[in-house]
Design a protein around this motif. Structure first.
Motif, PDB file in Angstrom:
ATOM      1  N   TRP A  12      -1.280   7.714  -9.946  1.00 24.46           N
ATOM      2  CA  TRP A  12      -2.487   7.418  -9.157  1.00 24.46           C
ATOM      3  C   TRP A  12      -3.102   6.086  -9.561  1.00 24.46           C
TER       4      TRP A  12
ATOM      5  N   TRP B 274      -6.478  -1.697 -10.042  1.00 28.27           N
ATOM      6  CA  TRP B 274      -6.621  -2.189  -8.664  1.00 28.27           C
ATOM      7  C   TRP B 274      -6.754  -3.715  -8.685  1.00 28.27           C
TER       8      TRP B 274
ATOM      9  N   GLY C 125       8.652   2.290  -3.918  1.00 29.91           N
ATOM     10  CA  GLY C 125       7.521   2.967  -4.545  1.00 29.91           C
ATOM     11  C   GLY C 125       7.955   4.114  -5.426  1.00 29.91           C
TER      12      GLY C 125
ATOM     13  N   ALA D 192      -1.052   3.574  -7.988  1.00 29.55           N
ATOM     14  CA  ALA D 192      -1.346   3.502  -6.557  1.00 29.55           C
ATOM     15  C   ALA D 192      -2.511   2.556  -6.302  1.00 29.55           C
ATOM     16  N   ALA D 193      -3.539   2.617  -7.153  1.00 27.18           N
ATOM     17  CA  ALA D 193      -4.656   1.688  -7.027  1.00 27.18           C
ATOM     18  C   ALA D 193      -4.181   0.250  -7.178  1.00 27.18           C
TER      19      ALA D 193
ATOM     20  N   ILE E 241       0.837  -1.204   0.000  1.00 34.78           N
ATOM     21  CA  ILE E 241       0.000   0.000   0.000  1.00 34.78           C
ATOM     22  C   ILE E 241       0.872   1.254   0.000  1.00 34.78           C
ATOM     23  N   VAL E 242       1.898   1.287   0.864  1.00 26.52           N
ATOM     24  CA  VAL E 242       2.801   2.441   0.889  1.00 26.52           C
ATOM     25  C   VAL E 242       3.535   2.560  -0.442  1.00 26.52           C
TER      26      VAL E 242
ATOM     27  N   VAL F 267      -2.529  -0.707  -3.856  1.00 25.32           N
ATOM     28  CA  VAL F 267      -3.515  -0.819  -2.768  1.00 25.32           C
ATOM     29  C   VAL F 267      -4.294  -2.114  -2.936  1.00 25.32           C
TER      30      VAL F 267
ATOM     31  N   GLY G 168       2.450   1.692  -3.360  1.00 24.09           N
ATOM     32  CA  GLY G 168       1.554   2.255  -4.355  1.00 24.09           C
ATOM     33  C   GLY G 168       1.233   3.713  -4.121  1.00 24.09           C
ATOM     34  N   LEU G 169       0.968   4.087  -2.867  1.00 24.04           N
ATOM     35  CA  LEU G 169       0.606   5.474  -2.583  1.00 24.04           C
ATOM     36  C   LEU G 169       1.782   6.428  -2.764  1.00 24.04           C
ATOM     37  N   THR G 170       2.994   5.893  -2.689  1.00 20.62           N
ATOM     38  CA  THR G 170       4.174   6.725  -2.917  1.00 20.62           C
ATOM     39  C   THR G 170       4.296   7.143  -4.377  1.00 20.62           C
TER      40      THR G 170
ATOM     41  N   LEU H   2      -4.934  14.579  -9.357  1.00 15.54           N
ATOM     42  CA  LEU H   2      -5.968  13.617  -8.976  1.00 15.54           C
ATOM     43  C   LEU H   2      -7.349  14.255  -9.038  1.00 15.54           C
TER      44      LEU H   2
END
Length: 432
Positions: free
Chosen positions: A373, A251, A125, A376-377, A67-68, A380, A70-72, A234
């Motif tokens: 983004w 995702w 990431g 990131a999905a 998750i980190v 996650v 992807g969000l990075t 975003l």
């Protein structure tokens, strides 16, 4: 009588375009980032044996990492736009080396979560496929799709190079040797990136590979704070339904690859009696076929409607996941190799057409952050799948429901891809 003088045309050698050395160090950095990412599945059981941790604990650390990770990505893309690719990549390699190196002295589960989840998650990431997409979009006009495919295949190359060795080290001298291998490789690569990488062709005094004579660079988008740029992109892109389709399907892509197969294939195969070193070799073999499949996908993306490619990839992946539990057993057999071949060709073949759709619908100047983004999905979804599959294994004693869930989700993603409208931006002949 003087002999006539014959004019001699000097022989000129064509210099290697600067885009290619940049592409080489980019792929090496992607391989390094994938090295630790691919090691988690091989290290779950050794860590549990060494520290007495449960599968839920180790799977939770992997989920946090994913998750980190992807969000990075979108913020790393914005940082690259703001401060330059070279600085961000070199710093990320250093952080990856630090995080994996400090696992050698950890003594508690919270330290595993901190090091795997945050330090390595942020470091790798920042070296995710978003980084490769930015380099491909900036440095290449001709063969851009193929280059994206090669960069995407770098994750499989990392898996191929590191995973069998990591599994062997974990089974022999111990998992600490495996962590040291990744830390050392990342640390050695950072100076090479600093020396070769440049933030743009203009900085190196050239133009992108295959650019026409009247090439005009895209205007810089990073004139503000990196976090603000990522969030603003975003907000703007989320008004489009096509963004949410890309977001949701990627995702599911992450759920069915890194989260499930990447994290749980080795322990799942071990549950069926297959030795860990053998199952790690099979996972590495998936990486071999993925290199072929992803590069081929990049070539096809330059020539075929990306929406149709994504439909085929997700649908076929879903079918393969519905069958995998029946194929696992205590020994190797042809049908299992057939799954490895089939699934390997499809592993990250989704990346080139997804990058192309981001570029077509949101423009070259915003494609990197938008794909950040979407990516990131992906991670996650991978993080949730890693915990979900670990919970299913702990609750039911096997992974059957996890395989079925992933297969059904992939079939749904295949249908969703056909809802994306045709891109408004057509690739020029130079980009083909």
């Amino acid at each position: 009588m003087a002999e006539p003088v014959t004019a001699v045309t000097p022989v000129t050698r064509r210099r290697l375009h600067r885009a290619w050395p940049v592409a080489v160090v980019t792929m090496a950095a992607l391989v390094a980032a994938a090295g630790f990412r691919s090691s988690t599945g091989a290290l779950l059981e050794p860590l549990e044996t060494d520290f007495g941790w449960s599968r839920a604990t180790t799977s939770g650390a992997v989920s946090l990492n994913l998750i980190v990770y992807g969000l990075t990505a979108p913020f790393a893309a914005a940082l690259m736009e703001r401060f330059g690719v070279r600085r961000v990549v070199a710093a990320s390699l250093g952080l990856t080396a630090l995080g994996s190196g400090l696992t050698l002295v950890m003594t508690a589960a919270w330290q595993l979560w901190l090091l795997w989840g945050f330090a390595v998650g942020i470091g790798t990431g920042s070296l995710a496929l978003v980084f490769g997409a930015i380099v491909a979009n900036r440095w290449f006009v001709r063969h851009r799709g193929v280059v994206v495919g090669v960069f995407s295949a770098a994750s499989s190359t990392g898996q191929l190079v590191f995973l069998p060795l990591i599994a062997h080290l974990a089974d022999g001298p111990g998992w600490r040797w495996a962590a040291s291998l990744v830390a050392g490789f990342a640390l050695l690569l950072a100076p090479a990136v600093w020396l070769v990488m440049r933030d743009s062709p203009a900085e190196a005094g050239t133009t992108p590979y295959g650019a026409p004579a009247d090439w005009v660079p895209a205007p810089a988008v990073a004139t503000t704070n990196a976090a603000r740029l990522a969030l603003r992109t975003l907000a703007e892109s989320s008004r489009s339904g096509r963004f949410w389709i890309l977001f949701a399907t990627f995702w599911i892509c992450g759920w069915s690859t890194n989260g499930l197969i990447g994290t749980h294939f080795i322990p799942a195969a071990h549950d069926h009696g297959l030795p860990e070193t053998t199952s790690a070799s099979l996972l590495a073999l998936i990486g071999v076929f993925d290199i072929v499949g992803t590069i081929a996908s990049g070539w096809l993306t330059d020539r075929v409607d990306p929406r149709k490619l994504l439909f085929c990839y997700y649908f076929l992946r879903g079918l393969s996941l519905l069958w995998v539990d029946m194929l696992l057993g205590p020994s190797l057999h042809p049908s299992l190799f057939l799954f490895v071949l089939f699934y390997g060709l499809d592993w990250v073949a989704t990346v080139p057409p997804t990058v192309a759709l981001c570029r077509q619908h949101f423009g070259v100047e915003r494609a990197g952050v938008v794909f950040g983004w979407v990516f990131a999905a992906h991670m996650v979804g991978a993080g949730i799948a890693a915990s979900y599959a670990g919970w299913i294994r702990q609750s039911t004693g096997d992974y059957l429901l996890a395989w079925i869930t992933a297969g059904v989700l992939c079939v749904l993603a295949a249908g969703a891809c056909l809802l994306i409208p045709r891109g408004a931006v057509r690739l020029s002949r130079a980009a083909r």
